[in-house]
Design a protein around this motif. Structure first.
Motif, mmCIF file in Angstrom:
data_model
loop_
_atom_site.group_PDB
_atom_site.id
_atom_site.type_symbol
_atom_site.label_atom_id
_atom_site.label_comp_id
_atom_site.label_asym_id
_atom_site.label_seq_id
_atom_site.Cartn_x
_atom_site.Cartn_y
_atom_site.Cartn_z
ATOM 1 N N UNK A 108 0.810 -1.216 0.000
ATOM 2 C CA UNK A 108 0.000 0.000 0.000
ATOM 3 C C UNK A 108 0.841 1.264 0.000
ATOM 4 N N UNK A 109 1.892 1.279 0.816
ATOM 5 C CA UNK A 109 2.767 2.453 0.872
ATOM 6 C C UNK A 109 3.526 2.601 -0.440
ATOM 7 N N UNK A 110 3.975 1.494 -1.016
ATOM 8 C CA UNK A 110 4.688 1.566 -2.291
ATOM 9 C C UNK A 110 3.795 2.152 -3.384
ATOM 10 N N UNK A 111 2.499 1.849 -3.311
ATOM 11 C CA UNK A 111 1.547 2.375 -4.296
ATOM 12 C C UNK A 111 1.025 3.753 -3.887
ATOM 13 N N UNK A 112 1.609 4.338 -2.846
ATOM 14 C CA UNK A 112 1.305 5.684 -2.368
ATOM 15 C C UNK A 112 -0.160 5.854 -1.941
ATOM 16 N N UNK A 113 -0.667 4.869 -1.236
ATOM 17 C CA UNK A 113 -2.030 4.933 -0.714
ATOM 18 C C UNK A 113 -2.007 5.533 0.692
ATOM 19 N N UNK A 114 -2.837 6.527 0.917
ATOM 20 C CA UNK A 114 -2.866 7.219 2.212
ATOM 21 C C UNK A 114 -3.298 6.261 3.334
ATOM 22 N N UNK A 115 -4.253 5.348 3.062
ATOM 23 C CA UNK A 115 -4.709 4.408 4.082
ATOM 24 C C UNK A 115 -3.559 3.522 4.555
ATOM 25 N N UNK A 116 -2.640 3.206 3.655
ATOM 26 C CA UNK A 116 -1.506 2.362 4.028
ATOM 27 C C UNK A 116 -0.557 3.113 4.961
ATOM 28 N N UNK A 117 -0.386 4.399 4.724
ATOM 29 C CA UNK A 117 0.447 5.199 5.625
ATOM 30 C C UNK A 117 -0.173 5.227 7.025
ATOM 31 N N UNK A 118 -1.482 5.363 7.088
ATOM 32 C CA UNK A 118 -2.160 5.370 8.384
ATOM 33 C C UNK A 118 -2.070 3.997 9.051
ATOM 34 N N UNK A 119 -2.207 2.925 8.251
ATOM 35 C CA UNK A 119 -2.051 1.574 8.787
ATOM 36 C C UNK A 119 -0.645 1.383 9.332
ATOM 37 N N UNK A 120 0.345 1.875 8.618
ATOM 38 C CA UNK A 120 1.729 1.757 9.068
ATOM 39 C C UNK A 120 1.940 2.488 10.391
ATOM 40 N N UNK A 121 1.363 3.654 10.539
ATOM 41 C CA UNK A 121 1.482 4.411 11.789
ATOM 42 C C UNK A 121 0.822 3.658 12.935
ATOM 43 N N UNK A 122 -0.397 3.148 12.690
ATOM 44 C CA UNK A 122 -1.121 2.409 13.749
ATOM 45 C C UNK A 122 -0.412 1.121 14.120
ATOM 46 N N UNK A 123 0.055 0.365 13.125
ATOM 47 C CA UNK A 123 0.737 -0.908 13.407
ATOM 48 C C UNK A 123 2.052 -0.670 14.119
ATOM 49 N N UNK A 124 2.767 0.360 13.746
ATOM 50 C CA UNK A 124 4.036 0.658 14.403
ATOM 51 C C UNK A 124 3.785 1.111 15.838
ATOM 52 N N UNK A 125 2.758 1.920 16.049
ATOM 53 C CA UNK A 125 2.434 2.365 17.402
ATOM 54 C C UNK A 125 1.976 1.199 18.270
ATOM 55 N N UNK A 126 1.275 0.237 17.644
ATOM 56 C CA UNK A 126 0.785 -0.921 18.384
ATOM 57 C C UNK A 126 1.897 -1.843 18.760
#
Length: 117
Positions: free
Chosen positions: A99-117
């Motif tokens: 998702x991040x490689x395809x520059x999807x904003x939802x993937x950036x948010x998922x990455x932030x949440x998963x990293x915080x978790x």
């Protein structure tokens, strides 16, 4: 605060931002691939009795227990649970990375949440 006074750091500007996000995405995909290999080996190591015997001998030596059916059963269950957790997390990492490689904003948010978790 006016728009003219707002200044993004150089790392967040244009092509640099995309380049760094793609590097992060490739790193996430690489981690996911390694974790997927680990999860598959944990889930299917039971089929390889030589590996389980070696693991059992090492564990018995480390925790100073004689061979016990209960301990062996618990080790098998722990192995299965760890394999499933590793599989789940590898799927999360693949989703983030692609998702991040395809520059999807939802993937950036998922990455932030998963990293915080």
């Amino acid at each position: 605060m006016s728009h003219a006074m707002h200044h993004d750091p150089a790392i967040l500007q244009g092509a640099r931002r995309v380049r760094y996000l793609k590097l992060i995405a490739l790193f996430k995909i690489g981690k996911a691939a390694l974790l997927l290999l680990l999860s598959v080996s944990l889930l299917f190591v039971n089929a390889r009795t030589r590996w389980m015997d070696a693991l059992w001998s090492w564990t018995a030596d480390q925790i100073l227990l004689e061979h016990s059916r209960t301990v062996m059963y618990l080790l098998h269950k722990l192995q299965a649970v760890l394999g499933l957790l590793a599989l789940f997390y590898s799927l999360v990492l693949f989703t983030e990375g692609i998702g991040v490689y395809m520059q999807q904003r939802w993937a950036e948010l998922l990455m932030i949440c998963a990293t915080a978790g």
